[in-house]
Motif scaffolding. Structure first.
Motif, PDB file in Angstrom:
ATOM      1  N   TRP A 136      23.776  88.083   9.600  1.00 53.21           N
ATOM      2  CA  TRP A 136      22.968  87.597   8.516  1.00 53.21           C
ATOM      3  C   TRP A 136      21.880  86.704   9.252  1.00 53.21           C
ATOM      4  O   TRP A 136      22.079  85.658   9.429  1.00 53.21           O
TER       5      TRP A 136
ATOM      6  N   TYR B 193      31.772  91.308   8.775  1.00 56.96           N
ATOM      7  CA  TYR B 193      30.600  91.239   7.654  1.00 56.96           C
ATOM      8  C   TYR B 193      29.224  91.422   8.198  1.00 56.96           C
ATOM      9  O   TYR B 193      28.084  91.277   7.653  1.00 56.96           O
TER      10      TYR B 193
ATOM     11  N   LEU C 112      25.853  86.340   0.528  1.00 54.19           N
ATOM     12  CA  LEU C 112      26.915  86.077   1.240  1.00 54.19           C
ATOM     13  C   LEU C 112      28.014  85.469   0.830  1.00 54.19           C
ATOM     14  O   LEU C 112      29.154  85.942   1.349  1.00 54.19           O
TER      15      LEU C 112
ATOM     16  N   THR D  41      29.962  88.293  -0.641  1.00 56.73           N
ATOM     17  CA  THR D  41      30.493  89.332   0.529  1.00 56.73           C
ATOM     18  C   THR D  41      32.032  88.684   1.256  1.00 56.73           C
ATOM     19  O   THR D  41      32.597  89.429   1.531  1.00 56.73           O
ATOM     20  N   VAL D  42      31.696  87.499   1.494  1.00 61.02           N
ATOM     21  CA  VAL D  42      32.921  86.858   2.338  1.00 61.02           C
ATOM     22  C   VAL D  42      34.104  86.061   1.453  1.00 61.02           C
ATOM     23  O   VAL D  42      35.168  85.898   1.612  1.00 61.02           O
TER      24      VAL D  42
ATOM     25  N   HIS E 297      37.061  82.650   6.040  1.00 59.42           N
ATOM     26  CA  HIS E 297      35.894  83.739   6.126  1.00 59.42           C
ATOM     27  C   HIS E 297      34.664  82.845   5.831  1.00 59.42           C
ATOM     28  O   HIS E 297      33.752  83.503   6.184  1.00 59.42           O
TER      29      HIS E 297
ATOM     30  N   GLU F 238      32.503  91.698  14.124  1.00 58.49           N
ATOM     31  CA  GLU F 238      31.927  91.196  13.059  1.00 58.49           C
ATOM     32  C   GLU F 238      32.070  91.912  11.789  1.00 58.49           C
ATOM     33  O   GLU F 238      31.316  92.682  11.319  1.00 58.49           O
TER      34      GLU F 238
ATOM     35  N   ASN G 159      21.285  89.294   3.282  1.00 57.03           N
ATOM     36  CA  ASN G 159      22.071  90.264   3.665  1.00 57.03           C
ATOM     37  C   ASN G 159      21.349  91.485   4.406  1.00 57.03           C
ATOM     38  O   ASN G 159      20.434  92.033   3.672  1.00 57.03           O
TER      39      ASN G 159
END
Length: 406
Positions: free
Chosen positions: A245, A242, A287, A290-291, A163, A240, A280
């Motif tokens: 960004w 996530y 980031l 998140t990933v 990711h 997408e 974000n």
């Protein structure tokens, strides 16, 4: 494929030599990989006017040797003089994402290195063909070209550690383009990185040109495969996982802005690396959080310790369609140099095309993956890709950016 992506030229006038903190830029068009003579290092007496602040004093363009000794304050002068407006929120729609593409790959001149071995299309992507190993060093610091290694798609849904790979979208004039990028670890903000590594030609148009706009990163693009097999009816949020960004700042090497022709490979390709910081869109977690991870950078990696390298990206040119995260397991990289006074590029067999530009190259360090390069150029036959060797200039630029980027 020839050098992997290059947008149209928009003349930037006085800021030819500007190294800049940026916001959106791109990789779409391509750097051809012709046999070129070594370009001279940047003239120590050359200067460029600051573009970010009216009346700012001209900035002296450093020689390569001077650049290696730059301190944080030196990098700061470059950054302060060149600031780009952040990406526009909401610019990218699914239609624009799907239509974004690299410009046609130019046909490069015959390679200065030895001809490649026969393609090894039957070889599994997980093992490097023995013919990919260099047999003799060639003039200019280059080895024999490796045999082609066929790219393989990452299975859907992507494993969690994949990711960190994503697409970088950008706008050059009135056209939309696409590159690839990797979430990298930020030593200033451990565990909370908002940094994405890519190629310079995905961010800036080179000599006489400017930074691109609306640069945006989409991590784990199409992880669940909703756009696979030609499906274009999915929703944006499905493609997408996530979200998008937007870039808030960025930086490329001074050599790129002073010398580069992004449609052709050359000595500037040996410094074809760039970095962006993203935000974000919903606020909250970084980031990296998140990933679920990031990849550390391995600067000045001893070449004899870089064993097997795999590069990742989203190739857009035929026979690919940009929907899949592809990878080539290229084995131990050989060397390719346009200018022997600069670090020779890493070179592996791979048949990826435009759109894979800026994608991360992974090697193993202390038992874990580390990023040692990014995709910069390729050849018209789509049998190899080359990426810059990340030495002192790349490390100093990254150290500055990690500490100072907003």
């Amino acid at each position: 494929m020839s050098p992997i992506s290059r947008p149209s030229r928009a003349v930037l006038g006085a800021s030819v030599a500007a190294l800049t903190m940026v916001v959106a830029t791109a990789c779409g068009p391509d750097n051809a990989d012709p046999a070129v003579t070594a370009a001279p290092a940047a003239d120590a007496g050359a200067s460029a006017s600051a573009t970010g602040k009216p009346g700012a004093a001209p900035i002296k363009l450093p020689t390569l040797e001077e650049l290696k000794t730059w301190k944080l304050e030196d990098w700061d002068k470059w950054a302060q003089a060149n600031v780009i407006t952040p990406a526009v929120k909401g610019y990218w729609t699914l239609q624009k994402l799907l239509e974004a593409k690299p410009k046609p790959l130019p046909q490069p001149a015959p390679d200065a290195t030895q001809p490649p071995a026969q393609p090894t299309s039957a070889a599994p992507a997980t093992s490097a063909p023995t013919t990919s190993q260099p047999t003799a060093a060639q003039p200019g610091g280059s080895d024999q070209l490796p045999a082609m290694v066929p790219a393989k798609p990452v299975a859907h849904p992507f494993p969690k550690n994949m990711h960190v790979n994503g697409k970088i979208f950008f706008k050059d004039g009135g056209e939309d383009y696409v590159c690839s990028g990797t979430v990298v670890s930020d030593p200033t903000n451990p565990g909370k990185s908002n940094l994405v590594w890519t190629a310079s030609h995905c961010l800036h148009g080179g000599k006489g040109n400017k930074y691109y706009t609306d640069i945006t990163f989409a991590p784990a693009f199409n992880s669940n495969g909703v756009l696979s097999n030609g499906n274009r009816q999915a929703k944006l949020e499905d493609a997408e996982p996530y979200g998008e960004w937007p870039a808030t700042s960025g930086m490329v090497s001074p050599q790129w802005t002073a010398e580069a022709d992004p449609e052709k490979g050359g000595p500037w390709s040996q410094y074809d690396f760039g970095i962006i910081k993203v935000a974000n869109p919903a606020g909250g977690k970084s980031l990296e959080e998140t990933v679920g991870g990031s990849v550390p950078l391995w600067f000045n990696a001893p070449r004899d310790q870089v064993g097997s390298v795999s590069n990742y990206g989203f190739p857009e040119g035929k026979p690919f369609d940009g929907a899949e995260l592809e990878h080539c397991d290229g084995g131990k990289p050989s060397k390719k140099a346009a200018d022997p006074s600069r670090p020779a590029m890493l070179l592996i067999g791979c048949n990826m095309t435009g759109g894979s530009s800026g994608g991360g190259w992974y090697a193993t360090k202390d038992g874990k993956p580390a990023l040692v390069s990014d995709t910069s150029i390729g050849n018209a036959a789509n049998t190899y890709e080359a990426g810059p060797y990340l030495e002192d200039v790349a490390q100093h630029m990254f150290d500055y950016f990690s500490k100072k980027a907003k």
